[in-house]
Design an enzyme around this catalytic site. Structure first.
Site, short mmCIF file in Angstrom:
data_model
loop_
_atom_site.label_atom_id
_atom_site.label_comp_id
_atom_site.label_asym_id
_atom_site.label_seq_id
_atom_site.Cartn_x
_atom_site.Cartn_y
_atom_site.Cartn_z
N TRP A 104 0.50 -1.58 0.26
CA TRP A 104 -0.23 0.31 -0.30
C TRP A 104 1.08 1.07 -0.08
O TRP A 104 0.24 2.82 -0.79
CB TRP A 104 -1.04 0.04 0.95
CG TRP A 104 -2.17 -1.06 1.35
CD1 TRP A 104 -2.14 -2.03 2.15
CD2 TRP A 104 -3.04 -1.45 0.21
NE1 TRP A 104 -3.21 -3.30 1.37
CE2 TRP A 104 -3.75 -2.72 0.66
CE3 TRP A 104 -3.45 -0.37 -0.62
CZ2 TRP A 104 -4.46 -3.04 -0.44
CZ3 TRP A 104 -4.50 -1.29 -1.93
CH2 TRP A 104 -4.67 -2.22 -1.44
N ASP A 173 -1.32 6.47 6.23
CA ASP A 173 -2.98 5.45 6.06
C ASP A 173 -3.51 4.71 7.01
O ASP A 173 -2.31 3.90 7.56
CB ASP A 173 -2.22 5.04 4.97
CG ASP A 173 -3.28 3.19 4.40
OD1 ASP A 173 -4.69 3.00 4.15
OD2 ASP A 173 -2.97 2.75 3.06
N LYS A 197 -12.08 -2.40 6.47
CA LYS A 197 -11.41 -3.51 7.17
C LYS A 197 -11.42 -2.85 8.77
O LYS A 197 -11.72 -4.03 9.32
CB LYS A 197 -9.56 -3.37 7.50
CG LYS A 197 -8.81 -4.05 5.99
CD LYS A 197 -9.00 -3.07 5.28
CE LYS A 197 -8.56 -3.29 3.66
NZ LYS A 197 -7.24 -2.86 3.18
#
Ligand SMILES: *Cc1c(COP(=O)(O)O)cnc(C)c1O
Length: 362
Positions: A104, A173, A197
């Protein structure tokens, strides 16, 4: 656990608290006495105003945000933030630092580079397949921000402490560990997290942004990509993802009222992860893939002696009511995602199953 449900170890979209799902089910045909579903009401109605305002209030209270911070709900997932962050925060002559700790982070870096922004990758753990969080990083003192990925969902690593950047606000993030532990907000300028998530269903991304960074939003980028558009319109410049925001609201309520806030949440998360890592560590059959000091409390990644055994474990676990244990396709192995909603009983059940599997196959 309900008889027809399994323990869900999916990485995302992931498990939600059962009481939240039940409340959604109960209210689905007649939301708040409106005679309509929450998916049918206007986002300009009092009903939805109450939902989004309560969600924002809860985010502020849970993270103890002061008045400098704005809470936004944006579509496009965390992936959209990879491009919105540099687009909004970096003007001509500005630069930012990035730390590369996995898939990511790599994507976030790429999106900044596509736009031709000046960024410095000040540290990376790519040399060992991202199995650790880099230490003693030389950040650039006058960087506009320092971007990190607080939890690396795929590689199973997590920042245990947040780095000292020498002054630059951290942009993080937090898609896979938002609300999993208390945060010292003085370090952060912007936090973003896709909901699916740790916080809700797919379709909405939470953005928390500080005044001084919000003020950097340029006027010459598309309206829908400006943070100021969301801040000025309480995230309702256009139709927001109402159902996703409603679910987030219920998860936050659960976090506050049933769990008791972030301190309690962290305690429970440490207990769950500790149980699993301690079991893996004493075994010669299972092997955790991340360095000990960099291990994620959210995504526990591990290997077995062979890929055949890994596939067999994933299949046998599902037969025993435990799903989602296959590692990400880019790394293989196994992964148990144990986010906030995952109950301790699920982890206990997994450890028992892994013991039996080792005895039968080791
Ligand atoms: C899943 C994930 C993403 C991507 O989220 P989308 O909402 O699918 O764009 C980004 N960062 C992290 C850390 C993730 O776990």
């Amino acid at each position: 656990m309900k008889a027809d449900r399994i323990y869900n170890f999916n990485a995302g979209p992931a498990a939600l608290p059962l009481p939240v799902l039940e409340e959604i089910q109960e209210s689905f045909l007649n939301f708040a006495g409106s005679g309509m579903s929450v998916t049918e009401i206007s986002h300009r109605s009092k009903w939805f105003d109450d939902v989004i305002n309560d969600a924002v209030t809860r985010v502020k209270r849970i993270l103890q945000l002061d008045d400098r911070f704005h809470v936004l709900f944006v579509q496009g997932g965390a992936s959209m933030q990879f491009c919105m962050v540099p687009m909004n925060l970096l003007g001509a002559g500005d630069s930012a630092d990035y730390v590369n700790t996995g898939t990511w982070s790599t994507k976030a870096i790429k999106e900044a580079e596509i736009q031709g922004k000046s960024i410095h990758v000040v540290a990376s753990s790519e040399d060992r397949n991202f199995a650790y969080i880099p230490k003693e990083i030389a950040f650039t003192p006058d960087a506009v921000y320092a971007h990190i990925t607080s939890n690396n969902t795929i590689k199973g690593t997590q920042w245990a402490q947040f780095p000292d950047t020498g002054g630059a606000p951290i942009v993080s993030d937090m898609s896979s560990d938002i609300f999993s532990r208390p945060l010292d907000m003085d370090k952060f300028g912007l936090i973003y997290a896709g909901a699916q998530k740790n916080m809700g269903p797919a379709g909405v991304c939470l953005v928390i942004i500080r005044d001084d960074l919000l003020a950097r939003t340029p006027g010459d980028i598309p309206t829908m990509l400006r943070y100021s558009t969301y801040a000025n319109k309480n995230s309702m410049f256009n139709t927001p993802p109402c159902f996703a925001i409603y679910t987030v609201q219920l998860v936050l309520k659960w976090l506050e009222e049933t769990i008791g806030g972030l301190g309690k949440m962290e305690e429970l998360n440490r207990k769950k992860a500790g149980l699993l890592y301690d079991f893996i560590d004493q075994s010669d059959f299972y092997r955790a893939t991340a360095d000990k000091d960099s291990r994620s409390l959210m995504n526990v990644t591990f290997r077995l002696p062979s890929e055949e055994l890994e596939a067999a474990l994933v299949a046998a676990a599902l037969k025993n009511g435990m799903g989602g244990l296959k590692g990400h396709r880019s790394v293989g192995g196994c992964r148990a995602s144990i986010y906030n909603p995952t109950p301790l009983a699920a982890v206990e059940s997994l450890v028992d199953f892994m013991k039996t599997f080792e005895r039968d196959n080791g």
